[in-house]
Design a protein around this motif. Structure first.
Motif, PDB file in Angstrom:
ATOM      1  N   ASP A  38       0.843  -1.200   0.000  1.00  0.00           N
ATOM      2  CA  ASP A  38       0.000   0.000   0.000  1.00  0.00           C
ATOM      3  C   ASP A  38       0.880   1.253   0.000  1.00  0.00           C
ATOM      4  O   ASP A  38       1.376   1.690   1.041  1.00  0.00           O
ATOM      5  CB  ASP A  38      -0.904  -0.025   1.240  1.00  0.00           C
ATOM      6  N   LEU A  39       1.043   1.854  -1.190  1.00  0.00           N
ATOM      7  CA  LEU A  39       1.905   3.040  -1.328  1.00  0.00           C
ATOM      8  C   LEU A  39       1.348   4.239  -0.563  1.00  0.00           C
ATOM      9  O   LEU A  39       2.111   5.013   0.027  1.00  0.00           O
ATOM     10  CB  LEU A  39       2.065   3.405  -2.808  1.00  0.00           C
ATOM     11  N   GLU A  40       0.046   4.395  -0.586  1.00  0.00           N
ATOM     12  CA  GLU A  40      -0.575   5.529   0.095  1.00  0.00           C
ATOM     13  C   GLU A  40      -0.336   5.452   1.599  1.00  0.00           C
ATOM     14  O   GLU A  40       0.003   6.453   2.244  1.00  0.00           O
ATOM     15  CB  GLU A  40      -2.079   5.562  -0.206  1.00  0.00           C
ATOM     16  N   LEU A  41      -0.487   4.251   2.160  1.00  0.00           N
ATOM     17  CA  LEU A  41      -0.234   4.065   3.585  1.00  0.00           C
ATOM     18  C   LEU A  41       1.238   4.322   3.897  1.00  0.00           C
ATOM     19  O   LEU A  41       1.566   4.963   4.909  1.00  0.00           O
ATOM     20  CB  LEU A  41      -0.622   2.642   4.012  1.00  0.00           C
ATOM     21  N   ASP A 102      12.648   2.046   1.506  1.00  0.00           N
ATOM     22  CA  ASP A 102      13.275   0.886   0.859  1.00  0.00           C
ATOM     23  C   ASP A 102      12.229  -0.084   0.328  1.00  0.00           C
ATOM     24  O   ASP A 102      12.367  -0.628  -0.772  1.00  0.00           O
ATOM     25  CB  ASP A 102      14.181   0.145   1.861  1.00  0.00           C
ATOM     26  N   VAL A 103      11.193  -0.332   1.145  1.00  0.00           N
ATOM     27  CA  VAL A 103      10.133  -1.255   0.720  1.00  0.00           C
ATOM     28  C   VAL A 103       9.429  -0.700  -0.519  1.00  0.00           C
ATOM     29  O   VAL A 103       9.125  -1.442  -1.457  1.00  0.00           O
ATOM     30  CB  VAL A 103       9.125  -1.491   1.869  1.00  0.00           C
ATOM     31  N   GLU A 104       9.186   0.607  -0.526  1.00  0.00           N
ATOM     32  CA  GLU A 104       8.586   1.243  -1.716  1.00  0.00           C
ATOM     33  C   GLU A 104       9.454   1.023  -2.947  1.00  0.00           C
ATOM     34  O   GLU A 104       8.974   0.600  -4.005  1.00  0.00           O
ATOM     35  CB  GLU A 104       8.424   2.746  -1.485  1.00  0.00           C
ATOM     36  N   ASP A 105      10.750   1.327  -2.811  1.00  0.00           N
ATOM     37  CA  ASP A 105      11.658   1.312  -3.970  1.00  0.00           C
ATOM     38  C   ASP A 105      11.988  -0.093  -4.459  1.00  0.00           C
ATOM     39  O   ASP A 105      12.054  -0.339  -5.667  1.00  0.00           O
ATOM     40  CB  ASP A 105      12.967   2.034  -3.622  1.00  0.00           C
ATOM     41  N   LYS A 106      12.205  -1.024  -3.505  1.00  0.00           N
ATOM     42  CA  LYS A 106      12.758  -2.334  -3.869  1.00  0.00           C
ATOM     43  C   LYS A 106      11.720  -3.451  -3.935  1.00  0.00           C
ATOM     44  O   LYS A 106      12.003  -4.516  -4.485  1.00  0.00           O
ATOM     45  CB  LYS A 106      13.855  -2.731  -2.868  1.00  0.00           C
ATOM     46  N   LYS A 107      10.538  -3.201  -3.372  1.00  0.00           N
ATOM     47  CA  LYS A 107       9.515  -4.262  -3.381  1.00  0.00           C
ATOM     48  C   LYS A 107       8.260  -3.830  -4.121  1.00  0.00           C
ATOM     49  O   LYS A 107       7.842  -4.458  -5.087  1.00  0.00           O
ATOM     50  CB  LYS A 107       9.160  -4.665  -1.939  1.00  0.00           C
ATOM     51  N   ILE A 108       7.648  -2.720  -3.671  1.00  0.00           N
ATOM     52  CA  ILE A 108       6.350  -2.328  -4.228  1.00  0.00           C
ATOM     53  C   ILE A 108       6.485  -1.909  -5.689  1.00  0.00           C
ATOM     54  O   ILE A 108       5.772  -2.413  -6.567  1.00  0.00           O
ATOM     55  CB  ILE A 108       5.720  -1.189  -3.395  1.00  0.00           C
ATOM     56  N   ARG A 109       7.405  -0.991  -5.966  1.00  0.00           N
ATOM     57  CA  ARG A 109       7.523  -0.472  -7.339  1.00  0.00           C
ATOM     58  C   ARG A 109       8.061  -1.522  -8.310  1.00  0.00           C
ATOM     59  O   ARG A 109       7.865  -1.413  -9.518  1.00  0.00           O
ATOM     60  CB  ARG A 109       8.395   0.788  -7.361  1.00  0.00           C
ATOM     61  N   LYS A 110       8.742  -2.542  -7.788  1.00  0.00           N
ATOM     62  CA  LYS A 110       9.251  -3.615  -8.648  1.00  0.00           C
ATOM     63  C   LYS A 110       8.329  -4.833  -8.632  1.00  0.00           C
ATOM     64  O   LYS A 110       8.644  -5.867  -9.232  1.00  0.00           O
ATOM     65  CB  LYS A 110      10.662  -4.006  -8.205  1.00  0.00           C
ATOM     66  N   ASN A 111       7.202  -4.697  -7.912  1.00  0.00           N
ATOM     67  CA  ASN A 111       6.182  -5.751  -7.869  1.00  0.00           C
ATOM     68  C   ASN A 111       6.769  -7.103  -7.454  1.00  0.00           C
ATOM     69  O   ASN A 111       6.537  -8.124  -8.093  1.00  0.00           O
ATOM     70  CB  ASN A 111       5.496  -5.876  -9.243  1.00  0.00           C
ATOM     71  N   ARG A 112       7.514  -7.070  -6.362  1.00  0.00           N
ATOM     72  CA  ARG A 112       8.124  -8.294  -5.854  1.00  0.00           C
ATOM     73  C   ARG A 112       7.457  -8.703  -4.544  1.00  0.00           C
ATOM     74  O   ARG A 112       6.788  -7.904  -3.910  1.00  0.00           O
ATOM     75  CB  ARG A 112       9.627  -8.085  -5.637  1.00  0.00           C
ATOM     76  N   SER A 113       7.669  -9.942  -4.135  1.00  0.00           N
ATOM     77  CA  SER A 113       7.103 -10.406  -2.862  1.00  0.00           C
ATOM     78  C   SER A 113       8.098 -11.325  -2.173  1.00  0.00           C
ATOM     79  O   SER A 113       8.941 -11.952  -2.821  1.00  0.00           O
ATOM     80  CB  SER A 113       5.779 -11.134  -3.101  1.00  0.00           C
ATOM     81  N   PHE A 114       7.993 -11.393  -0.858  1.00  0.00           N
ATOM     82  CA  PHE A 114       8.848 -12.295  -0.091  1.00  0.00           C
ATOM     83  C   PHE A 114       8.320 -13.714  -0.192  1.00  0.00           C
ATOM     84  O   PHE A 114       7.126 -13.936  -0.430  1.00  0.00           O
ATOM     85  CB  PHE A 114       8.890 -11.873   1.380  1.00  0.00           C
TER      86      PHE A 114
END
Length: 210
Positions: A38-41, A102-114
Protein backbone atom coordinates in the motif's frame (compact mmCIF):
# COMPACT_ATOMS: atom_id res chain seq x y z
CA UNK A 1 4.24 23.91 36.06
CA UNK A 2 7.96 24.35 35.40
CA UNK A 3 8.34 25.74 38.93
CA UNK A 4 7.17 22.38 40.33
CA UNK A 5 9.66 19.83 38.95
CA UNK A 6 7.64 16.75 39.92
CA UNK A 7 4.63 17.99 37.93
CA UNK A 8 6.78 19.15 35.02
CA UNK A 9 8.50 15.76 34.77
CA UNK A 10 5.15 13.94 34.95
CA UNK A 11 3.87 16.11 32.10
CA UNK A 12 6.99 15.41 30.04
CA UNK A 13 6.57 11.67 30.67
CA UNK A 14 2.98 11.81 29.36
CA UNK A 15 4.17 13.59 26.21
CA UNK A 16 6.88 10.96 25.79
CA UNK A 17 4.15 8.29 25.85
CA UNK A 18 2.27 10.23 23.17
CA UNK A 19 5.45 10.31 21.07
CA UNK A 20 5.77 6.53 21.55
CA UNK A 21 2.12 6.04 20.48
CA UNK A 22 2.96 7.68 17.13
CA UNK A 23 6.02 5.40 16.80
CA UNK A 24 3.81 2.38 17.53
CA UNK A 25 1.39 3.46 14.79
CA UNK A 26 4.31 3.70 12.36
CA UNK A 27 5.67 0.30 13.43
CA UNK A 28 2.28 -1.43 13.16
CA UNK A 29 1.69 0.14 9.75
CA UNK A 30 5.09 -0.99 8.47
CA UNK A 31 4.00 -4.63 8.44
CA UNK A 32 0.75 -3.70 6.64
CA UNK A 33 2.78 -1.95 3.94
CA UNK A 34 5.06 -4.98 3.54
CA UNK A 35 2.06 -7.31 3.28
CA UNK A 36 -0.22 -5.23 1.05
CA UNK A 37 2.15 -3.00 -0.99
CA UNK A 38 0.00 0.00 0.00
CA UNK A 39 1.91 3.04 -1.33
CA UNK A 40 -0.58 5.53 0.09
CA UNK A 41 -0.23 4.07 3.59
CA UNK A 42 3.57 4.05 3.25
CA UNK A 43 3.60 7.75 2.41
CA UNK A 44 1.24 8.57 5.29
CA UNK A 45 3.40 6.65 7.75
CA UNK A 46 6.61 8.28 6.52
CA UNK A 47 5.09 11.72 7.15
CA UNK A 48 4.45 10.72 10.77
CA UNK A 49 8.20 10.83 11.35
CA UNK A 50 7.84 14.63 11.39
CA UNK A 51 5.38 14.35 14.32
CA UNK A 52 7.88 12.22 16.24
CA UNK A 53 10.69 14.71 15.53
CA UNK A 54 8.54 17.65 16.66
CA UNK A 55 7.56 15.84 19.86
CA UNK A 56 11.21 15.03 20.58
CA UNK A 57 12.28 18.67 20.10
CA UNK A 58 9.40 19.99 22.22
CA UNK A 59 9.97 17.56 25.09
CA UNK A 60 13.72 18.16 25.10
CA UNK A 61 13.24 21.96 25.08
CA UNK A 62 10.66 21.73 27.88
CA UNK A 63 12.89 19.57 30.08
CA UNK A 64 15.89 21.89 29.66
CA UNK A 65 13.80 24.67 31.18
CA UNK A 66 13.47 22.79 34.48
CA UNK A 67 16.03 24.01 36.98
CA UNK A 68 18.50 21.18 37.64
CA UNK A 69 19.15 22.60 41.12
CA UNK A 70 15.47 22.19 42.02
CA UNK A 71 15.47 18.46 41.17
CA UNK A 72 15.74 15.78 43.81
CA UNK A 73 18.02 12.83 43.07
CA UNK A 74 15.04 10.71 41.98
CA UNK A 75 13.66 13.52 39.78
CA UNK A 76 17.09 13.92 38.21
CA UNK A 77 17.09 10.23 37.29
CA UNK A 78 13.57 10.51 35.83
CA UNK A 79 14.75 13.53 33.80
CA UNK A 80 17.54 11.40 32.31
CA UNK A 81 15.20 8.44 31.68
CA UNK A 82 12.71 10.58 29.75
CA UNK A 83 15.37 12.28 27.62
CA UNK A 84 16.92 8.88 26.80
CA UNK A 85 13.50 7.46 25.91
CA UNK A 86 12.56 10.33 23.57
CA UNK A 87 15.94 10.12 21.81
CA UNK A 88 15.47 6.39 21.22
CA UNK A 89 11.90 6.87 19.95
CA UNK A 90 13.06 9.57 17.53
CA UNK A 91 15.76 7.24 16.18
CA UNK A 92 13.29 4.35 15.84
CA UNK A 93 10.97 6.57 13.78
CA UNK A 94 13.89 7.56 11.53
CA UNK A 95 14.69 3.90 10.88
CA UNK A 96 11.04 3.05 10.14
CA UNK A 97 10.87 5.93 7.66
CA UNK A 98 14.00 4.62 5.92
CA UNK A 99 12.66 1.06 5.83
CA UNK A 100 9.35 2.25 4.34
CA UNK A 101 11.24 4.04 1.58
CA UNK A 102 13.28 0.89 0.86
CA UNK A 103 10.13 -1.26 0.72
CA UNK A 104 8.59 1.24 -1.72
CA UNK A 105 11.66 1.31 -3.97
CA UNK A 106 12.76 -2.33 -3.87
CA UNK A 107 9.52 -4.26 -3.38
CA UNK A 108 6.35 -2.33 -4.23
CA UNK A 109 7.52 -0.47 -7.34
CA UNK A 110 9.25 -3.61 -8.65
CA UNK A 111 6.18 -5.75 -7.87
CA UNK A 112 8.12 -8.29 -5.85
CA UNK A 113 7.10 -10.41 -2.86
CA UNK A 114 8.85 -12.29 -0.09
CA UNK A 115 8.75 -16.08 0.08
CA UNK A 116 6.16 -17.51 2.44
CA UNK A 117 8.85 -18.61 4.90
CA UNK A 118 10.61 -15.24 4.71
CA UNK A 119 7.38 -13.36 5.34
CA UNK A 120 6.60 -15.55 8.36
CA UNK A 121 10.02 -14.71 9.83
CA UNK A 122 9.51 -10.98 9.29
CA UNK A 123 6.07 -11.21 10.97
CA UNK A 124 7.60 -12.97 13.96
CA UNK A 125 10.34 -10.35 14.37
CA UNK A 126 7.75 -7.59 14.00
CA UNK A 127 5.58 -9.17 16.70
CA UNK A 128 8.60 -9.23 19.05
CA UNK A 129 9.30 -5.57 18.27
CA UNK A 130 5.77 -4.49 19.21
CA UNK A 131 6.02 -6.41 22.51
CA UNK A 132 9.39 -4.80 23.25
CA UNK A 133 8.05 -1.33 22.42
CA UNK A 134 5.23 -1.78 24.94
CA UNK A 135 7.73 -3.04 27.53
CA UNK A 136 10.01 -0.04 26.83
CA UNK A 137 7.06 2.30 27.42
CA UNK A 138 6.32 0.56 30.71
CA UNK A 139 9.99 0.82 31.74
CA UNK A 140 10.02 4.55 30.99
CA UNK A 141 6.79 5.17 32.89
CA UNK A 142 7.54 3.12 35.99
CA UNK A 143 11.33 2.89 36.05
CA UNK A 144 11.35 -0.67 37.46
CA UNK A 145 14.76 -2.36 37.24
CA UNK A 146 13.00 -5.74 36.92
CA UNK A 147 11.30 -4.70 33.66
CA UNK A 148 14.50 -3.04 32.43
CA UNK A 149 16.32 -6.38 32.86
CA UNK A 150 13.49 -8.12 30.96
CA UNK A 151 14.05 -5.66 28.12
CA UNK A 152 17.76 -6.53 27.91
CA UNK A 153 16.90 -10.24 27.94
CA UNK A 154 14.50 -9.57 25.05
CA UNK A 155 17.33 -7.81 23.21
CA UNK A 156 19.52 -10.92 23.43
CA UNK A 157 16.69 -13.19 22.25
CA UNK A 158 15.97 -10.90 19.30
CA UNK A 159 19.64 -10.91 18.28
CA UNK A 160 19.66 -14.71 18.30
CA UNK A 161 16.50 -14.82 16.17
CA UNK A 162 17.99 -12.36 13.67
CA UNK A 163 21.04 -14.62 13.24
CA UNK A 164 18.85 -17.71 12.71
CA UNK A 165 16.58 -15.97 10.20
CA UNK A 166 19.51 -14.54 8.22
CA UNK A 167 20.96 -18.07 8.00
CA UNK A 168 17.55 -19.43 6.94
CA UNK A 169 17.41 -16.86 4.15
CA UNK A 170 20.87 -17.87 2.88
CA UNK A 171 19.71 -21.50 2.88
CA UNK A 172 16.69 -20.55 0.75
CA UNK A 173 19.03 -18.82 -1.70
CA UNK A 174 21.05 -22.03 -1.99
CA UNK A 175 17.80 -23.85 -2.78
CA UNK A 176 17.26 -21.32 -5.60
CA UNK A 177 13.92 -20.11 -4.23
CA UNK A 178 12.98 -17.52 -6.88
CA UNK A 179 11.22 -15.12 -4.51
CA UNK A 180 14.15 -15.26 -2.07
CA UNK A 181 16.65 -14.44 -4.83
CA UNK A 182 14.59 -11.47 -6.08
CA UNK A 183 14.17 -9.91 -2.63
CA UNK A 184 17.43 -11.07 -1.04
CA UNK A 185 19.04 -7.66 -0.52
CA UNK A 186 15.84 -6.12 0.85
CA UNK A 187 15.15 -9.10 3.11
CA UNK A 188 18.59 -9.05 4.73
CA UNK A 189 18.51 -5.25 5.05
CA UNK A 190 15.05 -5.44 6.59
CA UNK A 191 15.91 -7.91 9.34
CA UNK A 192 19.08 -5.92 10.05
CA UNK A 193 17.02 -2.72 10.40
CA UNK A 194 14.49 -4.48 12.63
CA UNK A 195 17.39 -5.52 14.86
CA UNK A 196 18.55 -1.89 14.94
CA UNK A 197 15.04 -0.77 15.96
CA UNK A 198 15.08 -3.36 18.73
CA UNK A 199 18.44 -2.06 19.99
CA UNK A 200 16.98 1.44 20.36
CA UNK A 201 13.88 0.11 22.13
CA UNK A 202 16.02 -1.87 24.56
CA UNK A 203 18.37 1.08 25.00
CA UNK A 204 15.68 2.56 27.25
CA UNK A 205 16.76 0.06 29.93
CA UNK A 206 20.37 1.24 30.32
CA UNK A 207 19.93 4.54 32.22
CA UNK A 208 17.49 2.83 34.61
CA UNK A 209 19.84 -0.08 35.34
CA UNK A 210 22.81 2.28 35.72
Amino acid sequence: VLGTPSLAISGAAREAMHQADVVETMLRGLLDVIRTNDLELAERLRRMDDQVDEAYSAIKFYLTQISKEALSEREGRRWTDIVSFTINMEQVADIIERVLQDVEDKKIRKNRSFSEAGMAEICHLHERLLANLRLAMSVCLDGHARDARKLLEAKARFRDLEHVYAANHIARLQDNTAQSIETSSLHLDLISELKRINSHLCGVAYPILE
